[in-house]
Design a protein around this motif. Structure first.
Motif, PDB file in Angstrom:
ATOM      1  N   ALA A   1      13.552   1.750  -1.962  1.00  0.00           N
ATOM      2  CA  ALA A   1      14.060   0.565  -2.595  1.00  0.00           C
ATOM      3  C   ALA A   1      13.263  -0.701  -2.463  1.00  0.00           C
ATOM      4  N   GLY A   2      13.354  -1.600  -3.521  1.00  0.00           N
ATOM      5  CA  GLY A   2      12.525  -2.648  -3.435  1.00  0.00           C
ATOM      6  C   GLY A   2      13.570  -3.880  -3.369  1.00  0.00           C
ATOM      7  N   HIS A   3      13.152  -5.040  -4.142  1.00  0.00           N
ATOM      8  CA  HIS A   3      14.082  -6.350  -3.779  1.00  0.00           C
ATOM      9  C   HIS A   3      15.533  -6.375  -4.296  1.00  0.00           C
ATOM     10  N   PHE A   4      15.841  -5.253  -5.386  1.00  0.00           N
ATOM     11  CA  PHE A   4      17.262  -5.202  -5.837  1.00  0.00           C
ATOM     12  C   PHE A   4      17.646  -3.785  -5.563  1.00  0.00           C
ATOM     13  N   PRO A   5      17.951  -3.429  -4.416  1.00  0.00           N
ATOM     14  CA  PRO A   5      18.404  -1.917  -4.076  1.00  0.00           C
ATOM     15  C   PRO A   5      19.186  -1.226  -4.475  1.00  0.00           C
ATOM     16  N   TRP A   6      20.378  -2.284  -5.367  1.00  0.00           N
ATOM     17  CA  TRP A   6      21.466  -1.746  -6.012  1.00  0.00           C
ATOM     18  C   TRP A   6      21.037  -1.233  -7.400  1.00  0.00           C
TER      19      TRP A   6
ATOM     20  N   LEU B   1       0.745  -1.291  -0.075  1.00  0.00           N
ATOM     21  CA  LEU B   1       0.085  -0.041  -0.099  1.00  0.00           C
ATOM     22  C   LEU B   1       0.906   1.136  -0.037  1.00  0.00           C
ATOM     23  N   LEU B   2       1.957   1.182   0.549  1.00  0.00           N
ATOM     24  CA  LEU B   2       3.087   2.449   0.185  1.00  0.00           C
ATOM     25  C   LEU B   2       3.298   3.032  -1.266  1.00  0.00           C
TER      26      LEU B   2
ATOM     27  N   ALA C   1       2.042  -9.889 -12.782  1.00  0.00           N
ATOM     28  CA  ALA C   1       1.611  -8.769 -12.601  1.00  0.00           C
ATOM     29  C   ALA C   1       2.149  -8.126 -11.371  1.00  0.00           C
ATOM     30  N   ILE C   2       2.865  -8.782 -10.172  1.00  0.00           N
ATOM     31  CA  ILE C   2       3.201  -8.250  -9.195  1.00  0.00           C
ATOM     32  C   ILE C   2       4.804  -7.735  -9.356  1.00  0.00           C
ATOM     33  N   ALA C   3       5.126  -7.838 -10.429  1.00  0.00           N
ATOM     34  CA  ALA C   3       6.649  -7.680 -10.525  1.00  0.00           C
ATOM     35  C   ALA C   3       7.055  -6.071 -10.244  1.00  0.00           C
ATOM     36  N   PRO C   4       6.164  -5.250 -10.700  1.00  0.00           N
ATOM     37  CA  PRO C   4       6.576  -3.717 -10.178  1.00  0.00           C
ATOM     38  C   PRO C   4       6.938  -3.545  -8.871  1.00  0.00           C
ATOM     39  N   PHE C   5       6.357  -4.326  -7.922  1.00  0.00           N
ATOM     40  CA  PHE C   5       6.489  -4.340  -6.527  1.00  0.00           C
ATOM     41  C   PHE C   5       7.822  -4.605  -6.213  1.00  0.00           C
ATOM     42  N   SER C   6       8.569  -5.318  -6.967  1.00  0.00           N
ATOM     43  CA  SER C   6      10.111  -5.774  -6.593  1.00  0.00           C
ATOM     44  C   SER C   6      10.936  -4.794  -6.808  1.00  0.00           C
ATOM     45  N   TYR C   7      10.499  -3.450  -7.436  1.00  0.00           N
ATOM     46  CA  TYR C   7      11.532  -2.492  -7.813  1.00  0.00           C
ATOM     47  C   TYR C   7      10.952  -1.226  -7.214  1.00  0.00           C
ATOM     48  N   GLY C   8      12.044  -0.404  -6.878  1.00  0.00           N
ATOM     49  CA  GLY C   8      11.628   0.906  -6.401  1.00  0.00           C
ATOM     50  C   GLY C   8      11.102   1.644  -7.324  1.00  0.00           C
ATOM     51  N   ARG C   9      11.346   1.632  -8.550  1.00  0.00           N
ATOM     52  CA  ARG C   9      10.788   2.282  -9.846  1.00  0.00           C
ATOM     53  C   ARG C   9      10.392   1.529 -10.918  1.00  0.00           C
ATOM     54  N   TRP C  10       9.314   1.231 -11.418  1.00  0.00           N
ATOM     55  CA  TRP C  10       9.043   0.401 -12.576  1.00  0.00           C
ATOM     56  C   TRP C  10       9.248   1.185 -13.913  1.00  0.00           C
ATOM     57  N   ASP C  11      10.453   1.392 -14.056  1.00  0.00           N
ATOM     58  CA  ASP C  11      10.743   2.146 -15.294  1.00  0.00           C
ATOM     59  C   ASP C  11      11.361   1.381 -16.256  1.00  0.00           C
ATOM     60  N   GLU C  12      12.029   1.663 -17.328  1.00  0.00           N
ATOM     61  CA  GLU C  12      12.537   0.939 -18.408  1.00  0.00           C
ATOM     62  C   GLU C  12      13.646   0.049 -18.236  1.00  0.00           C
TER      63      GLU C  12
ATOM     64  N   GLU D   1      12.531  -0.374   1.515  1.00  0.00           N
ATOM     65  CA  GLU D   1      11.573   0.098   2.414  1.00  0.00           C
ATOM     66  C   GLU D   1      10.308  -0.294   1.676  1.00  0.00           C
ATOM     67  N   VAL D   2      10.121  -0.511   0.379  1.00  0.00           N
ATOM     68  CA  VAL D   2       8.968  -1.414  -0.107  1.00  0.00           C
ATOM     69  C   VAL D   2       9.066  -2.371  -0.821  1.00  0.00           C
TER      70      VAL D   2
END
Length: 278
Positions: free
Chosen positions: A257-262, A139-140, A169-180, A229-230
């Motif tokens: 940051a998500g699951h891949f913070p680097w 929800l963040l 469909a939940i892939a965006p949650f793994s990244y802090g930014r769902w960008d290219e 954090e997310v």
């Protein structure tokens, strides 16, 4: 890329990049280590020795797939340490690789200098991550355009009614930014797991949380747990509980940051990890 022969004759690959004191890196998955890249530029501070776990990447697949079970992979890590001629080694592990790292630390505590666990899996230590905590973390991201579809998929997963499309469909949650860049990383990451090796990794007997927690309570070396954090996979409250299992552990929560913070903030990630490793 270099190779060594493990305890049972299986030929394993590892990749060396960067300068400085070595740190052995254990990937998640279980999978090849290529998705780690150079960990956001950590290779400018440390020599990264990235192991392809048996059955993945350029490492050989053993005839006995049971040897890919997490507890048995400890012997591969010990064989790599001996091959490198290190009396003690710093370890960095991501996601499922953290299960292997803590099992190694429990069995060979005097062989570990510093231990960095990046958005770690909790299976080896039995920390519970509830569906409610995953929802709360999700929800963040409620103001992001992809959120409605991804959250609906998460609800289906939590309810035990997931389809393959829901997991995608939940892939965006793994990244802090769902960008290219995140989409490209996810696409490259999608085929890195070998299903039969992944099944063997977590097969019955792979984990003994009670014994592992008891061993980690006696583990004297410094430990870093870095959470995003997310990150739904390793939410900060669960990581705080994980950190509490060690006598000398520091928890760092990387903002946004998500699951891949680097990938989300390389400078912040490298500053935290390099500062800890020294």
């Amino acid at each position: 890329m270099e190779f060594f022969t493990s305890y049972d004759g299986v030929k394993l690959a590892y990749h060396v990049t960067g300068d400085g004191p070595p740190v052995v890196c254990l990937p998640g998955g279980p999978a090849a280590s290529a998705y780690l890249g150079d960990l956001g530029g950590l290779s400018a501070n440390r020599q990264l020795i990235m192991l392809d776990l048996r059955g993945t990447g350029q490492s050989a697949t053993p005839q006995d797939l049971a040897s890919c079970r997490c507890d048995r992979l400890v012997a591969d890590v010990e064989a790599l340490r001996a091959h490198l001629g290190l009396d003690r080694m710093d370890l960095l592990a991501h996601c499922a690789g953290a299960n292997l790292a803590v099992r190694y630390a429990a069995r060979h505590p005097r062989r570990v200098g510093r231990l960095a666990l990046v958005t770690p899996s909790v299976r080896a230590v039995g920390v519970a991550i509830t569906g409610g905590l995953r929802r709360e973390t999700a929800l963040l991201r409620r103001d992001e355009p992809w959120f409605p579809a991804a959250f609906a998929a998460l609800e289906a997963i939590v309810a035990g009614e997931a389809t393959d499309d829901d997991w995608q469909a939940i892939a965006p949650f793994s990244y802090g930014r769902w960008d290219e860049a995140a989409r490209a990383h996810h696409a490259a990451d999608a085929g890195r797991q070998v299903p039969e090796v992944a099944a063997a990794f977590g097969a019955q007997g792979a984990f003994d949380p009670e014994a592992t927690r008891a061993a980690l309570a006696r583990f004297a070396s410094p430990v870093l747990l870095l959470a995003g954090e997310v990150d739904l996979g390793a939410p900060p409250p669960a990581m705080a509980e994980f950190a509490g299992l060690f006598p000398d552990a520091e928890l760092v929560v990387q903002a946004r940051a998500g699951h891949f913070p680097w990938l989300d903030d390389a400078d912040r990630f490298v500053s935290a990890v390099a500062g800890f490793l020294g």
